[in-house]
Design an enzyme around this catalytic site. Sequence first.
Site, PDB file in Angstrom:
ATOM      1  N   ASP A  89      34.440  33.158  33.294  1.00  0.00           N
ATOM      2  CA  ASP A  89      33.544  33.103  34.457  1.00  0.00           C
ATOM      3  C   ASP A  89      33.209  34.514  34.967  1.00  0.00           C
ATOM      4  O   ASP A  89      34.095  35.344  35.167  1.00  0.00           O
ATOM      5  CB  ASP A  89      34.235  32.294  35.560  1.00  0.00           C
ATOM      6  CG  ASP A  89      33.267  31.903  36.656  1.00  0.00           C
ATOM      7  OD1 ASP A  89      33.023  30.697  36.818  1.00  0.00           O
ATOM      8  OD2 ASP A  89      32.763  32.806  37.361  1.00  0.00           O
ATOM      9  N   CYS A 124      39.626  33.047  32.898  1.00  0.00           N
ATOM     10  CA  CYS A 124      38.395  32.381  32.483  1.00  0.00           C
ATOM     11  C   CYS A 124      37.296  33.408  32.197  1.00  0.00           C
ATOM     12  O   CYS A 124      37.316  34.520  32.715  1.00  0.00           O
ATOM     13  CB  CYS A 124      37.959  31.437  33.597  1.00  0.00           C
ATOM     14  SG  CYS A 124      36.571  30.354  33.154  1.00  0.00           S
ATOM     15  N   CYS A 141      35.734  26.339  38.885  1.00  0.00           N
ATOM     16  CA  CYS A 141      35.706  26.602  37.432  1.00  0.00           C
ATOM     17  C   CYS A 141      34.847  25.535  36.741  1.00  0.00           C
ATOM     18  O   CYS A 141      35.119  24.339  36.855  1.00  0.00           O
ATOM     19  CB  CYS A 141      37.122  26.585  36.869  1.00  0.00           C
ATOM     20  SG  CYS A 141      37.183  26.942  35.094  1.00  0.00           S
ATOM     21  N   HIS A 175      40.822  29.654  38.452  1.00  0.00           N
ATOM     22  CA  HIS A 175      40.023  30.036  39.623  1.00  0.00           C
ATOM     23  C   HIS A 175      39.280  28.839  40.206  1.00  0.00           C
ATOM     24  O   HIS A 175      39.063  27.824  39.523  1.00  0.00           O
ATOM     25  CB  HIS A 175      39.020  31.129  39.240  1.00  0.00           C
ATOM     26  CG  HIS A 175      37.952  30.664  38.303  1.00  0.00           C
ATOM     27  ND1 HIS A 175      36.692  30.304  38.730  1.00  0.00           N
ATOM     28  CD2 HIS A 175      37.950  30.476  36.961  1.00  0.00           C
ATOM     29  CE1 HIS A 175      35.969  29.945  37.684  1.00  0.00           C
ATOM     30  NE2 HIS A 175      36.697  30.027  36.598  1.00  0.00           N
ATOM     31  N   ARG A 198      32.453  35.558  37.738  1.00  0.00           N
ATOM     32  CA  ARG A 198      32.910  35.908  39.086  1.00  0.00           C
ATOM     33  C   ARG A 198      34.376  36.315  39.135  1.00  0.00           C
ATOM     34  O   ARG A 198      34.880  36.725  40.191  1.00  0.00           O
ATOM     35  CB  ARG A 198      32.672  34.720  40.026  1.00  0.00           C
ATOM     36  CG  ARG A 198      31.211  34.302  40.109  1.00  0.00           C
ATOM     37  CD  ARG A 198      31.063  32.916  40.696  1.00  0.00           C
ATOM     38  NE  ARG A 198      31.645  31.899  39.810  1.00  0.00           N
ATOM     39  CZ  ARG A 198      31.702  30.598  40.089  1.00  0.00           C
ATOM     40  NH1 ARG A 198      31.225  30.160  41.233  1.00  0.00           N
ATOM     41  NH2 ARG A 198      32.226  29.750  39.229  1.00  0.00           N
TER      42      ARG A 198
END
Length: 222
Positions: A41, A39, A101, A98, A43
Amino acid sequence: MQKIIDGFLNFQQNVFPEHSELFQRLAKAQSPSALFVTCSDSRVVPELLTQQDPGDLFVIRNAGNIVPSYGPEPGGVSASVEYAVAVLKVSDIVICGHSDCGAIGAIATGQCLAHLPAVAHWLRYADSAKVVIDARQHATAQARMDALVRENVIAQLANIRTHPAVALALEQGRLNLHGWVYDIASGSIDALDGNSRHFVPLAANPQTCALETKGKRAPWGP
Ligand SMILES: [Zn+2]
């Protein structure tokens, strides 16, 4: 933005000189061992959580770690998959979802995405995961969300197998597939066991892979 530029200056002045040999070697060629799909993302940092160096991972990132199935109008993800498998000849593909999400959360909660038409369109590639999850009972909203993150990884593993380069490499036995879910809070990873179709802790089961290893193709494969 200043923090980012300061980071680059630190890289140029301190980090790059320390690893100049590596970068000189990488300046001429790359030979990554794996394609890592995850992703966008902020993080989730593939190289950090797998402790890999520049040159080790060929990475595709997008909202929801999605791999559209192959079709008559292949896009950027398809081109990157094709290049990684047919040209770079990676030996492994990891599709890594993850916890928490945002993309999957939007699907799980049935969030209205009318004001985000591109996101709404993109997340349709997770429809098969959604219908599977909708057909099951979940004790809590969080349990439903966690299940959808995992089912989406399974759905994208099925999608990536529709790509000709992937199908050929699997047929020739030179490619392995891995489905992971990274938990941000604990730093742990669960991996899909292709035999049981369950996710198990990767730390305790480091050999786990998404392909069935009992002589048959995985049941969700083409
Ligand atoms: Zn995400």
